[in-house]
Structure formats: structure tokens, C-alpha cells
Design a protein around this motif. Structure first.
Motif, PDB file in Angstrom:
ATOM      1  N   THR B 115       0.817  -1.211   0.000  1.00  0.00           N
ATOM      2  CA  THR B 115       0.000   0.000   0.000  1.00  0.00           C
ATOM      3  C   THR B 115       0.852   1.261   0.000  1.00  0.00           C
ATOM      4  N   SER B 116       0.307   2.295  -0.600  1.00  0.00           N
ATOM      5  CA  SER B 116       0.974   3.592  -0.535  1.00  0.00           C
ATOM      6  C   SER B 116       0.489   4.339   0.711  1.00  0.00           C
ATOM      7  N   LEU B 117      -0.600   3.848   1.323  1.00  0.00           N
ATOM      8  CA  LEU B 117      -1.228   4.424   2.524  1.00  0.00           C
ATOM      9  C   LEU B 117      -1.882   5.783   2.301  1.00  0.00           C
ATOM     10  N   PHE B 118      -2.050   6.164   1.054  1.00  0.00           N
ATOM     11  CA  PHE B 118      -2.819   7.385   0.800  1.00  0.00           C
ATOM     12  C   PHE B 118      -4.296   6.998   0.718  1.00  0.00           C
ATOM     13  N   VAL B 119      -4.827   6.583   1.837  1.00  0.00           N
ATOM     14  CA  VAL B 119      -6.225   6.116   1.861  1.00  0.00           C
ATOM     15  C   VAL B 119      -6.893   6.613   3.136  1.00  0.00           C
ATOM     16  N   PRO B 120      -8.217   6.718   3.132  1.00  0.00           N
ATOM     17  CA  PRO B 120      -8.921   7.156   4.345  1.00  0.00           C
ATOM     18  C   PRO B 120      -8.565   6.286   5.551  1.00  0.00           C
ATOM     19  N   GLU B 121      -8.521   6.931   6.697  1.00  0.00           N
ATOM     20  CA  GLU B 121      -8.051   6.233   7.892  1.00  0.00           C
ATOM     21  C   GLU B 121      -8.917   5.020   8.262  1.00  0.00           C
ATOM     22  N   ARG B 122     -10.218   5.142   7.989  1.00  0.00           N
ATOM     23  CA  ARG B 122     -11.087   4.031   8.385  1.00  0.00           C
ATOM     24  C   ARG B 122     -10.722   2.737   7.633  1.00  0.00           C
ATOM     25  N   ASN B 160      -1.448   7.631   8.889  1.00  0.00           N
ATOM     26  CA  ASN B 160      -1.670   6.200   8.651  1.00  0.00           C
ATOM     27  C   ASN B 160      -0.451   5.362   9.029  1.00  0.00           C
ATOM     28  N   VAL B 161       0.727   5.872   8.702  1.00  0.00           N
ATOM     29  CA  VAL B 161       1.942   5.145   9.089  1.00  0.00           C
ATOM     30  C   VAL B 161       1.988   5.021  10.600  1.00  0.00           C
ATOM     31  N   ASP B 162       1.645   6.117  11.253  1.00  0.00           N
ATOM     32  CA  ASP B 162       1.674   6.105  12.714  1.00  0.00           C
ATOM     33  C   ASP B 162       0.709   5.059  13.285  1.00  0.00           C
ATOM     34  N   THR B 163      -0.482   5.044  12.724  1.00  0.00           N
ATOM     35  CA  THR B 163      -1.476   4.073  13.175  1.00  0.00           C
ATOM     36  C   THR B 163      -0.935   2.655  13.019  1.00  0.00           C
TER      37      THR B 163
END
Ligand code: SF4
Lengths: 669, 253
Positions: B115-122, B160-163
């Protein structure tokens, strides 16, 4: 004589690299004409046994002083009187001469003509042994006294030591080649030699290191006469050493010699002798890694053979349990009970495309209204073809062969020659080609004729007979689409099984004159030759173009798919005569993913593949080697079921390998 | 939004532990200039033309069809292999994939995502319930440049990375190296600083390859030319990462 050839020296493979195909054989015939006139006169008049004695008296004895073992072939005096079907592609029982002396083998009271001939063969060998001893005495050779002792013992007592056993194996092997038994196998040497090793190490007579050095020399010696031993193509020698095995309860059987052979073949980087490693679910990680490291170097060995599928198949066919468990293989892959069987496993090749071609040429196509009818019609034609195959086998007469009979269990006890049913097993085997193409054709017909109705069968007939004239785009389309054969789609698997089962139906009633049965397999060496005069086929294959290679993968991500496919097939009844998967692998791929590759192999074995071989090459290297052979004298590839130097191959074989490598690397559609 | 698959690649050796089957989902939320999967950017089917004929990128599957196709290689996933979802952006297909993930999870199949993690947090929260292993790209970190170059929100990415990093799941960073982009001086500094906070997360770095070029051609698009990275810059970056205590390895994709 000497100025023309010196056995053992000028046999070196390098010197004969360029002698491909015909020129190799012609030269061999010329030698015979020049030297063997007198010899031929003698034995043409008597029996084969007289010829053998004559050969033993007259052939050149050659002691290479640098080796610690004695081994030579005088091909000018090769005994090759052909009287019927020639025996070859077999493994003699080396064990007979390890556990007996020559004199023990002799009949004390030879009552039948066979026994008389048998004794003549032993006499001939005794004479040769005597001459070898004389020659050693007059030489400056390494280990002179030991060599004399080994050969003296050979006449009067069983082998005692490891090194002595090696010398006897070489002696038997040399006799087999000298008497023109082509494709002579070596058998399960790790098992055969281990008791000698164990005893010698225990008593301090030898040690691991010495043994390894002796095995190294043993392999190097057997690599000599590479061109003489090569049959159809350079490298096609049938010199296979079988390693590993299974215990009765399914445990894996191997020993230190198994490992030494793997290590040595990896070190020596010679395409010959070749290794076959028998494996099962319990083969330890260590052996897998050694084997994959060895093959990862590109040496072409070992080929893997799945005990869990093969042993039960052999037993169900009627091979005794213990014999089945000790199976070896003929030259390429076909399971063979070494030393007990004179089953010729490659008597002829079934070409699955032939009935398809006949169907198109002879059948009233318009009456085939459904795909099922079409398939059934194909099967009918297949049956006719197999009848022809059976006729060929029934008419085969075998050469009287008292030399082979000395080294096949059972002949001596039964007082019967191998060709008269003296051996325990006398089955007939055929190989097959083009099943992959036929499956492709059938499924294409299903799709384009019966489902999508794009073409009629008549139009397809025209494509085939005119080599796609004016229909080049159809040909291209068919050629470039993803292949069905070798995928794990249920439909493909079921259809393949259906054709295999039909082949069994038409062959299982066959018996040869000694009650031997007929078996077949899906691998054959002839995927290029058998296709030469064949019409185009409805899978995009053009006139004369090669068939599919064994069960092979096209791209690097289809390994699991082809393993799934191959393990879903049923190798029971008589369908076990060699079924090899042929992988193309780039050298990095194994090296960088060793653990994952071990997993892949283990799962394949567990799921039930039959056999597997690998070509570890990159397209780039192959292309460069074809353009510039001198720069790649040692590049080894796997052809059919054997490994060979790439530069020795005819161009069409080179091209085939290059195109498969390109596909595997995703560089060609 | 359609949930299309462009490729199911069997026996992948590079997409996580063990032998894996990788599923490529069509559609991505950002647009990296160097993207090597141009067929996976849009969410709809696209026609292509190659030398051997025309065709369509993207095929729709029902969850069951997809499952049947993937599960064929289950035998090879022991001891540590499994299934990897890639793309495009796999997590943007979470609503579709959820049922499939659940099915695999019930069977104990190891799941990974690229994933690039550019996605909504949910979606990240949701994925955490199923996925065992995350490959996370590290690309352009400056907020402005991230927006213009990739069309992404770098704050969202960082959150997102942090999560993920607090989730206890296994993570691996992947850094595509191109001197004009990711290794451009300012960005390189930002990347070094960023990954320094996550020293427990291993890093894989790689040079971009041009394998995607034929796919660009088949879509009548142009692939960028300035995607190279000299051995020196690559090695220098590697050494930097190592020096500051990151676990870094080089891969070839
Ligand atoms: S995130 Fe991946 S798929 Fe999306 S644009 Fe970037 S490189 Fe391409």
C-alpha cells in the motif's frame, strides 16, 4: 595403429565436440572397418559368445597410469553383431560381480548351449583380466600392486573393499560398453557401495576423504569416451547414477555417499555421468538444499523422481514390492528395475498428433456434431494408432545376448538367455509425444468450433493442410494465446486424464511372448524429430515445428500451476513410463530463493508429481553461446532427459532452448 | 466504483514471506510519475493494443471466483507463505475485499498488502483486522510536492503510518529510488528523518525498472524518462540508512 587413436587420451570430449550427429557415428563405423576386419571374420562365423572371447583376446588393453583405477574401451573391437532388437538402455547388475568372483559364476557342468555360451563369456572375461594383470605388471602405473590384487581377486573371490568395488563396477561397465550395449546405466550406487564403505571405515582401511577422492576419479573416468558413449545426440549416454530411496515404512534412505555424489557432480561440472535423486516427503532439508544447489550451478543434475508415486505404480503393475522399492531408471527417466529387468522402455514412440492428423484427413467431419463426438472420434483413431504400435512391438525379435545375461539376475538360475525370458521382468515400454499439443487442439476446437462457432472443422482442415496459408493472423492468434495444457483448470486436467485412460484401455491387453506387459509415459525425446513431417495443427503450430516439451512451464510464475497439473494426473495402471516436468529456471532464481524453492519442491512431491528436471539457464547466456561457442565450452543444458554441452547440440535444439528461456523470462510472447 | 483485478500472479517470491499469490487490484488514489503499473491507475476497464492483439485491462470477479482462483496454490503457502494484495492501491478496494479477507483469515491464511497508505483512515483501521503484513511505500514527504507530484495528502499518509506502527502488525517500508524524485536532496533528507523514527521497521530499497514500458505503450501513454538512479546515489542512500540504524536491504523487483 597407435598413430590414429589412443584410447583414453584422444577420447576427451573436447576433441570431439564438433562431431555431432552423423559424423560421429560415421567415424565410429570407419574405425571398425579399418581395425576390425580380422576380428569380424572370426566372430561372424561363430556365436556371439565366440565373438566375445575373440574380442577379449584381441582388444587393446590400456592402462592409464595416472588413474588409480583401470578403465578402457576399445571401440575398434566393439562387439556389435546385431541379430534382432538390440538390448540397451538398461542397467546391468553390478552387484553380481561384487558379491561373486568370475570363477564362482561359471556352471560346473554346462548342460545346455546357453550354459556353454555363458561359460565362454566368463572365460573371455577371465582372459581379459589376465591380460590386464600382465599389462599392469609392465606399466609404471599408480598403485601397481593394489591393481594387480584387485584383478586377481576378481577371478577368485567377492569384492571386499570399497575401492575394489569401484574397480569392479568400472569393469562391468566397460564390458557393457565394449559389447555395444548403448545407454548403460549405473544404478543406485550410494546404496550398493555403502556396505563396503561402512566396513572399510570401521576397520580403518579407508576414510571419508579418501573415498571422496576415489569417487571423484570414478566420475571423471566415466566421463571419458563421452562421444563414443553418446547415442542420438552428444551427451545422450544414459550414464545415470541413482541416489536416495525409500524404506518400507516410507522413511527416506540416504547415506554419506549420496551427499558425496551430489557434492562431486557440483564440483566437477561435467554433464556426464548424470544423477537422479529419488525423493519422498521425508527427504531432509539438507539433501534438498544440496541437490538444488547442485542443479542451480547449471550442471543439469540431478533430476528428481517421486518415490511416493512411482513405487505404488510399479507394485500395482506387478513388480514385487522389494524390487519396486529399489527402482532405478533407463537412460532418461523411465523407471526400471536395475539388474533384474530387460524391459526396453523406449521401444517406440506414440505420437498423439498422428491420430489427430488422420482424423482430419480421413474422417467425414460434418458428422461430428458435438465436442464429445469429436473427442470420441479422436480416441477411435488413437486406438488404431496404438494397434499399429502393438504390431511393431509384437514383431520385435531380440538379440541373443549371453553377455548381458551374465549381468542380469535370474538368467543364470533359469539357465536362460535374457532374450529368451531369463530376466525377472521383460516388459515393453513406449514413450509418447505431443499430448500437450493434442489437448490444446481439442480445447481450441471446443471453443472456436462448438462454442463460439468461429470456424467449421472443414476450415480448420484447410488451415492444417495448407499450413495456415492466407490465415496467418489465425495462426498468430492461436500461437500467442495462453496454453491450456499444463494449467490446473479442471477441464484441462480431466481431458488429459481421459486421453491417458484411453491409451491404457488400448494397451493393457498387450502381452509379449514372455508375458511382459506394455507401459507408456508422457515424456519422449522426440519432440523435435517426431514433428518434422507433421502437418500444422490447430494450436498455431506450423508444419514441421516442434511439439511441446514433456510437461513444461512457459513462464516463471506458472511453476505451481504445472505442479498442480502434473500431480492431478493419474500415473497408475500402465501410465508410469516416465512423466517428467521440465522447468526452465534462471540461475538467480534458485540461488536467491533457496528456502522457497525447497518448499516448492516438497509440496510438489507431496501433491504427487512424478518426476521433475530443470534447465537452469538464462536466455542471454544461451544466445551469446550460440553466437560465440568458443567462449562457452562448458555451458551445460538439459535436453530430453539428459544433460549435455550446449555447443554440441544441433541448431534446432539450441533454438528451442533459447525460445523457451526467453518465454520463461517474459521476453517473448 | 468497480473492483477489477488486472492480474493474479502465482508463486511470487518477492511479495512477503514464503511462496505467495499476488492479486493486483485496478485503481489507485495517487499518480506517481514513475509508476510501473499504468494499467492499475484507473478504476475502470481500459482497452489496450499490443502487437499480438487488443484486449482489456481489468476483469471483474465475484468474491467466490476470486477465492477459487487464489486458493489453488494453498498447498504451497506452508509454512509462512500466503496471499498478497497489491495494485494500484489495494486498500481502496477494502469494501470489496473484506469478505475475501475474512474467508482467508478464518482459514489461517497469511495476508499481506502492498500500500501507498494514501487512503482514508477508516480503511486502514479496517484492514488491520485481517492483514498480517504491510508493505508501505515511502515516497515524497514534503506536503506541497506530495500534492503536486503524487496528488496525495502527506499528513494523511503520516497519520496512517503512525497508526500502523502502533498496531503491532508486521510492516516493511519500500522505497523506490529515483534521483529526480525520491532521492532528490530535500526529499532524501525528509525520508531519512522520517524512517529514523521507525527504526524497528525494516526497509527495502530498489531501483526503478522499466518493465512497465510496454504497458504504457499498450495504453498509448508515455513513460517518464528521468527515473534513473546511479549506483553511487543508490549506494550512498543505502549507507545513510544503515548509519542511522535502519535495517535496510536491497531488492530487485
Ligand atoms: S501508488 Fe503504486 S500504483 Fe499507485 S501510482 Fe504510485 S506506483 Fe502506481
Amino acid at each position: 595403429m597407435k598413430d590414429i587413436y589412443i584410447p583414453g587420451l584422444d577420447e576427451d570430449a573436447r576433441l570431439h565436440k564438433k562431431k555431432q550427429d552423423g559424423s560421429l557415428l560415421r567415424e565410429r563405423e570407419d574405425y571398425k572397418k579399418i581395425y576390425a576386419k580380422e576380428f569380424f571374420n572370426v566372430y561372424n562365423e561363430g556365436t556371439v559368445a565366440d565373438g566375445f572371447v575373440c574380442m577379449c583376446r584381441n582388444q587393446r588393453i590400456y592402462i592409464d597410469e595416472n588413474w588409480q583405477f583401470v578403465y578402457f574401451i576399445d571401440y575398434a573391437y566393439a562387439l556389435d553383431k546385431i541379430r534382432g532388437y538390440r538390448f540397451g538402455n538398461l542397467t546391468p547388475s553390478y552387484e553380481i560381480l561384487l558379491s561373486h568372483s568370475l570363477s564362482e559364476l561359471k556352471y560346473s557342468d554346462p548342460a545346455t548351449p546357453f550354459c556353454v555360451d555363458y561359460n565362454k563369456i566368463i572365460d573371455g572375461m577371465e582372459c581379459m583380466v589376465q591380460r590386464i594383470i600382465e599389462e599392469i605388471r609392465h606399466s609404471n602405473t599408480k598403485r601397481l600392486a593394489d591393481k594387480i590384487k584387485w584383478f586377481e581377486n576378481l577371478r577368485i573371490k567377492p569384492a571386499k573393499h570399497f575401492e575394489e568395488a569401484l574397480q569392479r563396477i568400472l569393469f562391468v561397465n566397460q564390458i557393457m560398453w565394449q559389447t555395444d550395449h548403448y545407454l548403460t546405466g549405473l544404478g543406485s550406487l550410494d546404496q550398493l557401495l555403502y556396505p563396503y564403505y561402512e566396513r572399510d571405515v570401521k576397520t580403518g582401511y579407508t576414510d571419508e576423504k579418501t573415498v571422496k577422492e576415489q569417487l571423484r576419479e570414478f566420475l571423471q573416468i566415466l566421463h571419458q569416451y563421452y562421444w563414443y558413449k553418446s547415442s542420438m545426440l552428444m551427451g545422450d549416454t544414459g550414464q545415470i547414477i541413482v541416489l536416495g530411496g525409500s524404506e518400507k515404512e516410507g522413511n527416506y534412505r540416504y547415506n554419506i555417499l549420496t551427499e558425496q555424489f551430489l557434492d562431486l557432480v557440483q564440483e566437477l561440472q561435467l554433464p556426464d555421468p548424470k544423477l537422479l535423486l529419488r525423493v519422498n516427503e521425508k527427504t531432509p532439508e539438507k539433501i534438498w538444499k544440496k541437490a538444488l544447489t547442485c542443479i542451480g550451478t547449471g550442471v543439469g543434475s540431478p533430476i528428481f523422481s517421486n518415490d511416493q508415486v512411482i513405487i505404488p505404480a510399479l507394485e500395482a503393475f506387478g513388480i514385487e514390492e522389494e524390487d519396486a522399492r529399489s527402482y532405478g531408471v533407463s537412460a532418461c527417466w523411465e523407471p526400471l528395475i536395475a539388474g533384474k529387468s530387460v524391459s526396453l522402455n523406449n521401444m517406440t514412440t506414440l505420437n498423439y498428433m498422428r491420430p489427430m492428423e488422420n482424423l482430419f484427413r480421413r474422417e467425414q467431419l460434418s458428422r461430428l456434431e458435438t465436442f464429445d463426438e469429436f473427442t470420441e472420434c479422436y480416441i477411435t483413431y488413437l486406438g488404431r494408432n496404438l494397434n499399429a504400435v502393438k504390431r511393431v512391438l509384437t514383431n520385435a525379435r531380440f538379440q541373443y545376448d549371453p553377455v548381458l545375461s551374465v549381468f542380469i539376475d535370474g538368467c543364470r538360475e533359469k539357465q536362460k538367455d535374457a532374450s529368451w525370458g531369463g530376466a525377472k521382468y521383460f516388459h515393453a515400454g513406449i514413450t509418447s509425444v505431443a499430448l500437450g499439443n493434442v489437448i490444446e487442439v481439442l480445447l481450441n476446437i471446443k471453443k472456436y468450433v462448438y462454442e463460439e462457432k468461429n470456424y467449421s472443422l472443414i476450415e480448420i482442415k484447410r488451415m492444417i493442410l495448407t499450413n495456415y496459408e492466407g490465415m496467418e493472423s489465425e495462426q498468430k492468434k492461436l500461437k500467442s494465446k495462453k496454453r491450456y495444457f499444463g494449467t490446473d483448470e479442471e477441464e484441462v486436467i480431466q481431458l488429459t486424464k481421459k486421453i491417458m485412460a484411453a491409451t491404457t484401455r488400448f494397451t493393457k491387453d498387450y502381452r509379449n511372448e514372455y508375458g511382459g506387459k506394455l507401459k507408456f509415459g508422457l515424456s519422449a525425446p522426440t519432440y523435435i524429430d517426431a514433428a518434422v513431417d507433421m502437418y500444422a495443427s490447430f494450436d498455431g503450430r506450423k508444419y514441421g515445428a516442434p511439439f511441446v516439451v514433456h510437461i513444461s512451464n512457459e513462464t516463471a510464475d506458472s511453476y505451481t500451476e504445472i505442479l498442480n497439473f502434473a500431480s492431478a494426473l493419474d500415473y497408475g495402471e500402465n501410465r508410469f513410463n516416465g512423466n517428467v516436468i521440465d522447468f526452465m529456471v534462471t540461475p538467480d532464481f534458485i540461488r536467491n530463493n533457496m528456502d522457497k524453492f525447497v518448499t516448492l519442491m516438497k509440496v510438489g512431491i507431496k501433491k504427487g508429481i512424478f518426476q521433475l528436471q530443470m534447465n537452469v539457464v538464462s536466455s542471454e547466456t544461451l544466445i551469446r553461446a550460440k553466437e560465440n561457442p568458443e567462449a562457452f565450452p562448458n555451458l551445460i543444458v538439459r535436453v530430453w532427459g539428459f544433460s549435455a554441452f550446449f555447443i554440441d547440440l544441433p541448431d534446432n535444439y539450441k533454438d528451442m532452448l533459447i525460445s523457451r528461456a526467453l518465454k520463461n523470462e517474459g521476453k517473448e510472447g | 466504483m468497480e473492483h477489477l483485478v488486472t492480474n493474479i500472479q502465482r508463486m511470487c517470491m518477492q511479495d512477503g514471506p514464503g511462496i505467495r499469490t499476488t492479486v493486483f487490484m485496478k485503481g489507485c488514489g495517487i499518480h506517481c510519475p514513475w509508476c510501473s503499473n499504468p494499467e492499475n491507475l484507473l478504476f475502470e476497464k481500459e482497452e489496450y493494443a499490443r502487437a499480438d492483439g487488443k484486449g482489456v485491462y481489468g476483469r471483474s470477479y465475484s468474491i467466490d471466483e476470486l477465492y477459487q482462483e487464489i486458493i489453488k496454490d494453498k498447498a504451497y503457502w506452508n509454512p509462512d507463505g500466503g496471499v498478497t494484495f497489491s495494485g494500484g492501491e489495494a486498500l481502496l478496494h477494502m469494501d470489496f475485499l473484506r469478505a475475501l479477507f475474512q474467508r482467508f483469515k478464518d482459514q489461517g491464511v497469511h495476508l499481506a498488502v502492498e500500500t501507498s497508505l494514501f487512503v482514508p483512515e477508516r480503511l486502514v483501521q479496517d484492514a488491520l483486522k485481517y492483514v498480517d503484513f504491510f508493505y508501505v511505500d515511502v515516497k515524497i514527504l514534503d506536503a506541497e510536492k506530495c500534492r503536486t507530484l503524487l496528488g496525495g495528502d502527506s499528513m494523511l499518509y503520516r497519520r496512517n503510518v503512525d497508526t500502523l506502527s502502533h498496531s503491532g502488525k508486521k510492516i516493511c517500508f519500500r522505497i523506490p529510488c529515483a534521483e529526480q524524485y525520491t532521492l532528490q536532496e530535500d526529499n532524501k533528507e525528509l525520508v531519512l528523518k522520517f524512517v529514523k523514527q521507525y527504526r524497528e521497521i525494516p526497509i527495502e530499497i530498489f531501483k526503478l525498472h522499466r518493465m512497465g514500458e510496454s504497458k504504457y505503450q499498450s495504453l498509448r501513454k508515455q513513460m517518464i524518462e528521468d527515473d534513473d538512479c546511479s549506483d553511487m546515489a543508490f549506494k550512498d542512500f543505502f549507507e545513510h540508512l544503515k548509519q542511522q540504524g535502519n535495517h535496510v536491504s536491497v531488492i530487485r523487483l
